[in-house]
Design an enzyme around this catalytic site. Structure first.
Site, PDB file in Angstrom:
ATOM      1  N   GLY A  35     -58.863  40.602 -45.606  1.00 31.63           N
ATOM      2  CA  GLY A  35     -59.247  41.765 -46.391  1.00 31.63           C
ATOM      3  C   GLY A  35     -58.982  43.103 -45.745  1.00 31.63           C
ATOM      4  O   GLY A  35     -59.526  44.117 -46.188  1.00 31.63           O
ATOM      5  N   GLY A  36     -58.160  43.150 -44.708  1.00 32.12           N
ATOM      6  CA  GLY A  36     -57.869  44.422 -44.054  1.00 32.12           C
ATOM      7  C   GLY A  36     -57.108  45.369 -44.961  1.00 32.12           C
ATOM      8  O   GLY A  36     -56.484  44.951 -45.950  1.00 32.12           O
ATOM      9  N   ASN A  44     -49.368  38.658 -44.855  1.00 32.86           N
ATOM     10  CA  ASN A  44     -50.236  37.919 -43.932  1.00 32.86           C
ATOM     11  C   ASN A  44     -49.625  36.593 -43.504  1.00 32.86           C
ATOM     12  O   ASN A  44     -49.872  36.123 -42.391  1.00 32.86           O
ATOM     13  CB  ASN A  44     -51.601  37.662 -44.570  1.00 32.86           C
ATOM     14  CG  ASN A  44     -52.608  38.764 -44.317  1.00 32.86           C
ATOM     15  OD1 ASN A  44     -53.788  38.513 -44.140  1.00 32.86           O
ATOM     16  ND2 ASN A  44     -52.160  40.001 -44.305  1.00 32.86           N
ATOM     17  N   ASN A 103     -57.758  33.029 -44.267  1.00 33.07           N
ATOM     18  CA  ASN A 103     -57.970  33.860 -43.087  1.00 33.07           C
ATOM     19  C   ASN A 103     -58.986  34.948 -43.420  1.00 33.07           C
ATOM     20  O   ASN A 103     -58.819  35.667 -44.393  1.00 33.07           O
ATOM     21  CB  ASN A 103     -56.645  34.479 -42.646  1.00 33.07           C
ATOM     22  CG  ASN A 103     -56.807  35.508 -41.548  1.00 33.07           C
ATOM     23  OD1 ASN A 103     -56.352  36.632 -41.664  1.00 33.07           O
ATOM     24  ND2 ASN A 103     -57.448  35.133 -40.465  1.00 33.07           N
ATOM     25  N   ARG A 183     -48.252  48.330 -44.492  1.00 32.23           N
ATOM     26  CA  ARG A 183     -49.649  48.135 -44.883  1.00 32.23           C
ATOM     27  C   ARG A 183     -50.330  49.464 -45.172  1.00 32.23           C
ATOM     28  O   ARG A 183     -51.189  49.550 -46.064  1.00 32.23           O
ATOM     29  CB  ARG A 183     -50.394  47.349 -43.806  1.00 32.23           C
ATOM     30  CG  ARG A 183     -50.017  45.884 -43.781  1.00 32.23           C
ATOM     31  CD  ARG A 183     -50.885  45.069 -42.870  1.00 32.23           C
ATOM     32  NE  ARG A 183     -52.284  45.139 -43.212  1.00 32.23           N
ATOM     33  CZ  ARG A 183     -53.159  44.160 -42.993  1.00 32.23           C
ATOM     34  NH1 ARG A 183     -52.759  43.023 -42.451  1.00 32.23           N
ATOM     35  NH2 ARG A 183     -54.420  44.306 -43.304  1.00 32.23           N
ATOM     36  N   HIS A 261     -57.763  38.016 -34.215  1.00 32.65           N
ATOM     37  CA  HIS A 261     -58.250  37.649 -35.546  1.00 32.65           C
ATOM     38  C   HIS A 261     -57.165  37.051 -36.441  1.00 32.65           C
ATOM     39  O   HIS A 261     -57.463  36.367 -37.404  1.00 32.65           O
ATOM     40  CB  HIS A 261     -58.816  38.913 -36.205  1.00 32.65           C
ATOM     41  CG  HIS A 261     -59.515  38.677 -37.498  1.00 32.65           C
ATOM     42  ND1 HIS A 261     -60.564  37.790 -37.641  1.00 32.65           N
ATOM     43  CD2 HIS A 261     -59.325  39.228 -38.732  1.00 32.65           C
ATOM     44  CE1 HIS A 261     -60.990  37.808 -38.884  1.00 32.65           C
ATOM     45  NE2 HIS A 261     -60.249  38.660 -39.578  1.00 32.65           N
ATOM     46  N   TRP A 262     -55.917  37.297 -36.091  1.00 33.01           N
ATOM     47  CA  TRP A 262     -54.788  36.931 -36.962  1.00 33.01           C
ATOM     48  C   TRP A 262     -54.064  35.725 -36.386  1.00 33.01           C
ATOM     49  O   TRP A 262     -52.899  35.796 -36.022  1.00 33.01           O
ATOM     50  CB  TRP A 262     -53.854  38.127 -37.070  1.00 33.01           C
ATOM     51  CG  TRP A 262     -53.278  38.337 -38.437  1.00 33.01           C
ATOM     52  CD1 TRP A 262     -53.595  37.709 -39.595  1.00 33.01           C
ATOM     53  CD2 TRP A 262     -52.248  39.279 -38.770  1.00 33.01           C
ATOM     54  NE1 TRP A 262     -52.847  38.176 -40.637  1.00 33.01           N
ATOM     55  CE2 TRP A 262     -52.014  39.148 -40.154  1.00 33.01           C
ATOM     56  CE3 TRP A 262     -51.520  40.204 -38.031  1.00 33.01           C
ATOM     57  CZ2 TRP A 262     -51.064  39.913 -40.828  1.00 33.01           C
ATOM     58  CZ3 TRP A 262     -50.588  40.977 -38.700  1.00 33.01           C
ATOM     59  CH2 TRP A 262     -50.362  40.834 -40.079  1.00 33.01           C
TER      60      TRP A 262
END
Length: 281
Positions: A35-36, A44, A103, A183, A261-262
């Site tokens: 959700g970034g 993603n 994710n 992004r 996180h990714w």
């Protein structure tokens, strides 16, 4: 990186448009992105689609509120809203059961969908999912940074660069400028700025609803689950892996060293191999 043949289409669920990219044949695997700011399905999972499409029918939607899908999310129950629309997407595509790979925000959607309708999910792969222990301590620095992106002076390229390079990944130098710029442009879509899809929960009831460790159904969810977490995740705390494993009766855990996180992007080769083996096993 190589991206094979991709088909694109849009399905309509509850009056909302859900954009879906698709590749490969075989059992259905749905890849749900985080959700970034400026996130989308293909951005993603650009390093994963080809590998998984060699074995599966891979579906990569833009989550409600993101990318080329309709904007707006029900803030009273955001994870439930996401789950309803992804399940509706499966209905529209004639898919009765699928593997779900999620994710962060997408992991929360996948887990909620499995809790609400376990008969629709074959296996789960959750990478640093949201909503795990969120009411049991202060939010992480990365999560606070993420939730503050549209606050203050509003979105900016520097804000997004800081979030991605300081909080999203372990190796800041590995993230190309072009990815951040892409992004950023997506994050300043006027519809998104007016109604950001990911905001601080409003009200205690919503906050508790968004913490899966308080959901009693978790203990009876028998869906085979692989929990993958970056050991250096600064957005969703790695301790969440143990929280889920303690409550879910059929969950395995993999902690990836020197990873943020990714996971699916930073450790793509590891992630692709482990996910393929788990889903086929």
């Amino acid at each position: 990186m190589s991206i094979g043949t991709i088909t694109e289409h849009t399905v309509r669920v509850n009056g909302k448009e859900i954009f879906v990219a698709e590749s490969g044949t075989g059992p259905a695997v749905v890849l749900l992105h985080g959700g970034g700011p400026g996130a989308s399905g293909m951005s993603n999972y650009a390093r994963n689609v080809d590998a998984l499409a060699a074995q599966f029918r891979v579906l990569v939607p833009d989550m409600p509120g993101y990318g080329r899908s309709s904007k707006g999310v029900d803030r009273r129950d955001p994870f439930g809203y996401l789950a309803v629309h992804i399940r509706g997407m499966l209905d529209e595509l004639g898919i009765k059961r699928a593997h779900l790979v999620g994710n962060s925000y997408g992991g929360a959607c996948a887990l909620r969908l499995a809790l609400d309708t376990p008969d629709r999910v074959d296996k789960l792969v959750l990478m640093g999912p949201g909503g795990v222990g969120t009411t049991r301590g202060l939010p992480s620095a990365g999560l606070k940074n993420l939730l503050g992106y549209y606050g203050g002076d509003g979105p900016s390229l520097q804000k997004l660069r800081t979030f991605i390079r300081s909080y999203l990944v372990y190796d800041a130098d590995a993230v190309p400028d072009a990815l951040i710029e892409s992004r950023y442009q997506a994050s300043i879509d006027p519809e998104v700025v007016a109604n950001p899809p990911l905001q601080r929960p409003s009200g205690l009831r919503t906050l508790w609803r968004m913490d899966f460790t308080r959901d009693r159904r978790l203990g009876s969810l028998s869906t085979p689950t692989l929990i993958v977490w970056g050991r250096d995740d600064k957005v969703n705390k790695p301790s969440g892996a143990a929280m889920l494993a303690d409550r879910m009766p059929n969950a395995d855990v993999l902690l990836a060293a020197r990873t943020g996180h990714w996971v699916q992007w930073e450790r793509a080769a590891l992630f692709n191999a482990v996910t393929t083996a788990f889903l086929k096993g």
